[in-house]
Design a protein around this motif. Structure first.
Motif, PDB file in Angstrom:
ATOM      1  N   MET A 105       0.842  -1.195   0.000  1.00  0.00           N
ATOM      2  CA  MET A 105       0.000   0.000   0.000  1.00  0.00           C
ATOM      3  C   MET A 105       0.880   1.250   0.000  1.00  0.00           C
ATOM      4  O   MET A 105       1.929   1.293   0.630  1.00  0.00           O
ATOM      5  CB  MET A 105      -0.925   0.003   1.227  1.00  0.00           C
ATOM      6  CG  MET A 105      -1.884   1.195   1.257  1.00  0.00           C
ATOM      7  SD  MET A 105      -2.972   1.141   2.709  1.00  0.00           S
ATOM      8  CE  MET A 105      -3.953  -0.317   2.342  1.00  0.00           C
ATOM      9  N   ASN A 106       0.448   2.298  -0.752  1.00  0.00           N
ATOM     10  CA  ASN A 106       1.192   3.543  -0.799  1.00  0.00           C
ATOM     11  C   ASN A 106       1.183   4.218   0.567  1.00  0.00           C
ATOM     12  O   ASN A 106       0.293   4.014   1.383  1.00  0.00           O
ATOM     13  CB  ASN A 106       0.589   4.468  -1.846  1.00  0.00           C
ATOM     14  CG  ASN A 106       0.724   3.918  -3.253  1.00  0.00           C
ATOM     15  OD1 ASN A 106       1.674   3.186  -3.545  1.00  0.00           O
ATOM     16  ND2 ASN A 106      -0.207   4.259  -4.114  1.00  0.00           N
ATOM     17  N   PRO A 122       0.490   6.942   3.330  1.00  0.00           N
ATOM     18  CA  PRO A 122      -0.647   7.858   3.481  1.00  0.00           C
ATOM     19  C   PRO A 122      -0.279   9.279   3.093  1.00  0.00           C
ATOM     20  O   PRO A 122       0.883   9.698   3.231  1.00  0.00           O
ATOM     21  CB  PRO A 122      -0.989   7.750   4.972  1.00  0.00           C
ATOM     22  CG  PRO A 122      -0.353   6.489   5.445  1.00  0.00           C
ATOM     23  CD  PRO A 122       0.857   6.302   4.600  1.00  0.00           C
ATOM     24  N   GLU A 124      -0.487  11.769   7.897  1.00  0.00           N
ATOM     25  CA  GLU A 124      -0.252  10.903   9.056  1.00  0.00           C
ATOM     26  C   GLU A 124      -0.221  11.765  10.318  1.00  0.00           C
ATOM     27  O   GLU A 124       0.571  12.707  10.419  1.00  0.00           O
ATOM     28  CB  GLU A 124       1.081  10.164   8.919  1.00  0.00           C
ATOM     29  CG  GLU A 124       1.167   9.213   7.738  1.00  0.00           C
ATOM     30  CD  GLU A 124       2.546   8.603   7.616  1.00  0.00           C
ATOM     31  OE1 GLU A 124       2.773   7.499   8.152  1.00  0.00           O
ATOM     32  OE2 GLU A 124       3.412   9.253   6.993  1.00  0.00           O
ATOM     33  N   GLN A 134      -5.373   8.024   3.352  1.00  0.00           N
ATOM     34  CA  GLN A 134      -4.798   7.778   2.038  1.00  0.00           C
ATOM     35  C   GLN A 134      -5.245   8.859   1.059  1.00  0.00           C
ATOM     36  O   GLN A 134      -6.314   9.457   1.218  1.00  0.00           O
ATOM     37  CB  GLN A 134      -5.232   6.400   1.520  1.00  0.00           C
ATOM     38  CG  GLN A 134      -4.720   5.225   2.340  1.00  0.00           C
ATOM     39  CD  GLN A 134      -3.218   5.021   2.210  1.00  0.00           C
ATOM     40  OE1 GLN A 134      -2.624   5.361   1.190  1.00  0.00           O
ATOM     41  NE2 GLN A 134      -2.601   4.476   3.260  1.00  0.00           N
ATOM     42  N   ARG A 155      -9.019   9.884  -0.356  1.00  0.00           N
ATOM     43  CA  ARG A 155     -10.031   9.358   0.569  1.00  0.00           C
ATOM     44  C   ARG A 155     -10.526  10.474   1.486  1.00  0.00           C
ATOM     45  O   ARG A 155     -10.001  11.586   1.474  1.00  0.00           O
ATOM     46  CB  ARG A 155      -9.438   8.225   1.412  1.00  0.00           C
ATOM     47  CG  ARG A 155      -8.831   7.088   0.614  1.00  0.00           C
ATOM     48  CD  ARG A 155      -9.880   6.116   0.141  1.00  0.00           C
ATOM     49  NE  ARG A 155     -10.405   5.323   1.251  1.00  0.00           N
ATOM     50  CZ  ARG A 155     -11.369   4.408   1.105  1.00  0.00           C
ATOM     51  NH1 ARG A 155     -11.919   4.192  -0.082  1.00  0.00           N
ATOM     52  NH2 ARG A 155     -11.798   3.716   2.144  1.00  0.00           N
ATOM     53  N   THR A 185      -8.220  15.001  -1.079  1.00  0.00           N
ATOM     54  CA  THR A 185      -8.390  14.261   0.167  1.00  0.00           C
ATOM     55  C   THR A 185      -9.046  15.195   1.181  1.00  0.00           C
ATOM     56  O   THR A 185      -8.634  16.344   1.324  1.00  0.00           O
ATOM     57  CB  THR A 185      -7.028  13.786   0.701  1.00  0.00           C
ATOM     58  OG1 THR A 185      -6.404  12.966  -0.290  1.00  0.00           O
ATOM     59  CG2 THR A 185      -7.191  12.982   1.990  1.00  0.00           C
TER      60      THR A 185
END
Length: 277
Positions: free
Chosen positions: A1-2, A4, A7, A40, A43, A207
């Motif tokens: 998974m990339n 985030p 964070e 992410q 999102r 995002t």
């Protein structure tokens, strides 16, 4: 998974209280008590909780408008609170904020063009680029180019919030923090603004971190929800699971507090097409 986009790691924020007695240490308010989460790219995270739970403090720390007592806020791998002032100013093009009051956040003495292009002016962008990108931003939120010459008082509440969103979009940010973005609007306008935010996310890959006390708003827009209580995240998950099967007592209290539509009362007017015998 990339990695985030955003964070937040063990974020703590304490505020000092006035000293009550000469030889007594001043008290503290623990606004945030070790908050951690990640979002992410593309999102949306909704942060819900009652007044005083620490939601707005969290938004200010993520936006680097206030310094944490301890902990880190990383955007695109950069610790925002460790950046020198000039580097932070440049980094702000990647994150913007939409405030709760669409009128109070807009300077009534400035034209829409000045308001929307203000973040670009702070970055030192040329005037022709400011005008071009301000026009693109207002058109992206459903307003017209000639609205740039008008003032905030000439618009409705929903239109003013569109202007505020255009200002947040003008630097083409990766993250938008929205603090109660529709709570000051009429119910009929709230859905329009939320649908606009969804459309902009689909078009530009934005995002969102959405601060709200309204579970319906969060459920409409967010992929994930964090429940904040007394400065701590007590539960986190997708809204369909979180609201249907809450595990923490505080989450259950929030869900149960949502008003339900009252069913129609039985009576002659409830069945207007009853056959007559």
């Amino acid at each position: 998974m990339n990695a985030p986009l955003l964070e937040v790691e063990d974020l703590v924020k304490d505020y000092g209280l006035p000293r009550e007695r000469l030889f007594q240490a001043p008290g503290k308010v623990h606004a945030l008590r070790g908050v951690s989460f990640a979002i992410q790219a593309g999102r949306s995270l909704g942060v819900v909780g009652e007044s005083g739970s620490g939601k707005s403090t969290l938004a200010r720390l993520v936006m680097a408008l206030d310094a944490p007592t301890s902990g880190r806020v990383r955007l695109l791998g950069r610790d925002l609170h460790a950046l020198p002032r000039e580097e932070l100013r440049v980094a702000r093009r990647d994150f913007q904020m939409v405030f709760q009051d669409p009128y109070g956040s807009l300077d009534p003495r400035q034209t829409v063009e000045r308001i929307v292009s203000e973040p670009l002016a702070a970055q030192g962008a040329p005037r022709d680029e400011q005008h071009r990108r301000a026009r693109e931003a207002v058109e992206a939120v459903g307003l017209r180019a000639n609205d740039l010459r008008k003032y905030p008082h000439e618009f409705s509440g929903g239109q003013r919030q569109r202007i505020a969103i255009a200002r947040a979009l003008v630097t083409r940010p990766r993250l938008i923090v929205a603090d109660e973005p529709v709570s000051a609007l009429d119910v009929s306008v709230q859905a329009q603004v939320l649908n606009l935010m969804q459309d902009l996310q689909a078009e530009f890959g934005i995002t969102y971190m959405l601060i709200s006390h309204d579970l319906a708003v969060v459920q409409h827009l967010c992929d994930d929800v964090a429940v904040l209580w007394q400065g701590r995240i007590v539960e986190q998950g997708p809204p369909e699971r979180l609201f249907a099967q809450p595990r923490h007592e505080y989450t259950r209290t929030l869900v149960e507090a949502v008003p339900e539509p009252e069913p129609p009362r039985p009576g002659p007017l409830a069945t207007p097409f009853q056959s007559r015998g």
